[in-house]
Design an enzyme around this catalytic site. Structure first.
Site, PDB file in Angstrom:
ATOM      1  N   THR A 135       0.830  -1.204   0.000  1.00  0.00           N
ATOM      2  CA  THR A 135       0.000   0.000   0.000  1.00  0.00           C
ATOM      3  C   THR A 135       0.863   1.251   0.000  1.00  0.00           C
ATOM      4  O   THR A 135       1.977   1.237   0.505  1.00  0.00           O
ATOM      5  CB  THR A 135      -0.875  -0.063   1.268  1.00  0.00           C
ATOM      6  OG1 THR A 135      -1.813  -1.101   1.087  1.00  0.00           O
ATOM      7  CG2 THR A 135      -1.577   1.226   1.569  1.00  0.00           C
ATOM      8  N   ARG A 182     -13.533  -8.081  -0.864  1.00  0.00           N
ATOM      9  CA  ARG A 182     -12.816  -7.818   0.394  1.00  0.00           C
ATOM     10  C   ARG A 182     -12.325  -6.371   0.435  1.00  0.00           C
ATOM     11  O   ARG A 182     -11.759  -5.855  -0.520  1.00  0.00           O
ATOM     12  CB  ARG A 182     -11.623  -8.765   0.509  1.00  0.00           C
ATOM     13  CG  ARG A 182     -10.779  -8.586   1.783  1.00  0.00           C
ATOM     14  CD  ARG A 182      -9.593  -7.685   1.558  1.00  0.00           C
ATOM     15  NE  ARG A 182      -8.703  -7.604   2.738  1.00  0.00           N
ATOM     16  CZ  ARG A 182      -7.679  -6.756   2.825  1.00  0.00           C
ATOM     17  NH1 ARG A 182      -7.404  -5.939   1.835  1.00  0.00           N
ATOM     18  NH2 ARG A 182      -6.933  -6.733   3.896  1.00  0.00           N
ATOM     19  N   VAL A 183     -12.550  -5.694   1.541  1.00  0.00           N
ATOM     20  CA  VAL A 183     -12.050  -4.340   1.724  1.00  0.00           C
ATOM     21  C   VAL A 183     -11.105  -4.347   2.921  1.00  0.00           C
ATOM     22  O   VAL A 183     -11.423  -4.948   3.958  1.00  0.00           O
ATOM     23  CB  VAL A 183     -13.211  -3.347   1.957  1.00  0.00           C
ATOM     24  CG1 VAL A 183     -12.675  -1.953   2.245  1.00  0.00           C
ATOM     25  CG2 VAL A 183     -14.131  -3.317   0.739  1.00  0.00           C
ATOM     26  N   GLY A 184      -9.958  -3.706   2.772  1.00  0.00           N
ATOM     27  CA  GLY A 184      -8.983  -3.650   3.866  1.00  0.00           C
ATOM     28  C   GLY A 184      -9.132  -2.384   4.700  1.00  0.00           C
ATOM     29  O   GLY A 184     -10.178  -1.715   4.692  1.00  0.00           O
ATOM     30  N   ASP A 185      -8.070  -2.059   5.406  1.00  0.00           N
ATOM     31  CA  ASP A 185      -8.098  -0.912   6.326  1.00  0.00           C
ATOM     32  C   ASP A 185      -7.909   0.421   5.621  1.00  0.00           C
ATOM     33  O   ASP A 185      -8.354   1.458   6.129  1.00  0.00           O
ATOM     34  CB  ASP A 185      -6.979  -1.058   7.371  1.00  0.00           C
ATOM     35  CG  ASP A 185      -5.607  -1.127   6.712  1.00  0.00           C
ATOM     36  OD1 ASP A 185      -5.439  -1.906   5.751  1.00  0.00           O
ATOM     37  OD2 ASP A 185      -4.704  -0.395   7.148  1.00  0.00           O
ATOM     38  N   THR A 224       0.041   0.808   6.667  1.00  0.00           N
ATOM     39  CA  THR A 224       0.198  -0.294   5.724  1.00  0.00           C
ATOM     40  C   THR A 224       0.431  -1.569   6.510  1.00  0.00           C
ATOM     41  O   THR A 224       1.101  -1.550   7.541  1.00  0.00           O
ATOM     42  CB  THR A 224       1.368  -0.063   4.752  1.00  0.00           C
ATOM     43  OG1 THR A 224       1.499  -1.230   3.928  1.00  0.00           O
ATOM     44  CG2 THR A 224       2.689   0.196   5.458  1.00  0.00           C
ATOM     45  N   GLY A 225      -0.121  -2.662   6.024  1.00  0.00           N
ATOM     46  CA  GLY A 225       0.073  -3.927   6.720  1.00  0.00           C
ATOM     47  C   GLY A 225      -1.140  -4.820   6.540  1.00  0.00           C
ATOM     48  O   GLY A 225      -1.969  -4.575   5.669  1.00  0.00           O
ATOM     49  N   GLY A 261      -4.386  -5.668   6.763  1.00  0.00           N
ATOM     50  CA  GLY A 261      -5.490  -4.753   7.016  1.00  0.00           C
ATOM     51  C   GLY A 261      -6.457  -5.198   8.100  1.00  0.00           C
ATOM     52  O   GLY A 261      -6.977  -4.366   8.849  1.00  0.00           O
TER      53      GLY A 261
HETATM   54  N1  ASP Z   1      -3.313  -2.612   4.331  1.00  0.00           N
HETATM   55  C1  ASP Z   1      -3.578  -3.128   3.002  1.00  0.00           C
HETATM   56  C2  ASP Z   1      -4.806  -3.977   3.032  1.00  0.00           C
HETATM   57  O1  ASP Z   1      -4.982  -4.753   3.955  1.00  0.00           O
HETATM   58  C3  ASP Z   1      -2.459  -3.971   2.470  1.00  0.00           C
HETATM   59  C4  ASP Z   1      -1.125  -3.280   2.425  1.00  0.00           C
HETATM   60  O2  ASP Z   1      -0.798  -2.481   3.310  1.00  0.00           O
HETATM   61  O3  ASP Z   1      -0.377  -3.585   1.486  1.00  0.00           O
HETATM   62  O4  ASP Z   1      -5.575  -3.895   2.106  1.00  0.00           O
END
Ligand code: ASP
Length: 321
Positions: A187, A215-218, A238-239, A241
């Protein structure tokens, strides 16, 4: 005294060690981060807003195929690119987000348009696309977002039946049995402080390789992956999610500052410890307050990251010091 204009960026965190990147690849990542920082810095030095600077920096990273956002986004299980993005303006408390967009060239511009012109905060899928089209934002076909590197990542993830986080291409070969949560997250995000003392945050992502349809992340969730308030902090994460959503990580940092009167550094450290380390969540954040104090924190081996203040040269880093 007014703090110097400041911009931080990230391009993902994870199991990034020196063996993963050749010198030439490392240079490409560093150049892209530097370019993003300079794009935002020049706006800030001309008196531009923190919001415009953060969005400009994220646009550069979305346009760069090295990062998992815009062009170069990872693929879903079905082999599509579904992107999420959010912005928040610390001066006004306004926010905008889109999720599951497949054709918007720069999802961060769609998020900004949602904030400024829709009267809503969050638009999803086809509604977000239709709004972006009506706003005259650039749209692209699937070919634009497709990169061979991400396609191979999907094939690898499908073969292992795993949902994987980004920057896995090279590393996946090296660690075939590794836990997907222990890999890399691609991200992109930016937080900025402008000459008027205002903060803003922007985050954009393709999500996770082989993620489920829908799917939706953070990243697009205000308070989880993106948050800004002039009184506390601007944060982009980032991480993995799911951990950031459950820990409401970006807002948790701001809340510790507001309610606990912690400094930005202490608040960030406490949130990382209690909401990520304690739960097994891997990743990082960039956080900035209106005094120009900042943290680029991560609990992974590395995080693509950079900072620039005032007229100084951008500083970029990848690995743990
Ligand atoms: N945080 C993002 C997600 O979970 C992934 C990422 O940080 O690469 O969608």
């Amino acid at each position: 005294m007014q703090a110097p204009v400041t911009l931080l960026v990230h391009g993902g965190a994870g199991t990034l060690t020196r063996v993963d990147l050749s010198a030439a690849q490392e240079r490409e990542y560093r150049d892209a981060l530097g370019q993003a920082l300079r794009a935002g810095q020049s706006l800030l030095l001309q008196g531009g807003t923190a919001l415009d600077a953060a969005v400009a920096a994220v646009c550069v990273l979305e346009d760069c195929p090295l990062f998992n956002a815009g062009k170069g986004s990872v693929f879903t299980h079905e082999g599509r690119n579904e992107m999420d993005a959010a912005v928040m303006d610390g001066a006004t408390g306004q926010a905008g987000a889109v999720a599951g967009v497949v054709a918007v060239r720069n999802p961060i511009l769609a998020a900004q348009a949602v904030m400024q012109r829709s009267g809503h905060v969050f638009l999803l899928g086809q509604g977000a696309e239709a709004f972006a089209r009506a706003q005259g934002l650039a749209l692209e076909g699937p070919g634009y977002f497709h990169t061979e590197h991400r396609w191979q990542q999907l094939q690898a993830a499908l073969a292992q039946n795993q949902v994987m986080l980004d920057h896995d291409g090279q590393h996946h070969q090296a660690l075939p049995g590794a836990d997907p949560l222990d890999r890399k997250f691609g991200t992109v995000g930016a937080v900025a402080l402008d000459a008027h003392g205002h903060l803003a945050a922007a985050t954009s992502t393709g999500g996770m390789t082989n993620k489920m349809f829908g799917r939706v992340g953070d990243s697009p969730l205000i308070g989880a992956g993106t948050y800004a308030c002039d009184d506390t902090a601007a944060v982009s994460a980032t991480g993995a999610g799911e951990f950031f959503i459950r820990g409401v990580v970006a807002h948790d940092i701001a809340a510790r500052m507001a309610y606990g009167r912690l400094s930005l550094a202490k608040a960030t450290q406490a949130t990382m410890r209690d909401k990520l380390d304690a739960t097994g969540g891997r990743g990082g954040v960039i956080a900035l307050d209106r005094h120009g104090h900042y943290k680029l924190a991560f609990n992974t081996e590395g995080m693509y990251r950079g900072v620039v203040q005032g007229h100084a040269q951008p500083q970029v880093a990848i690995y743990r010091a």
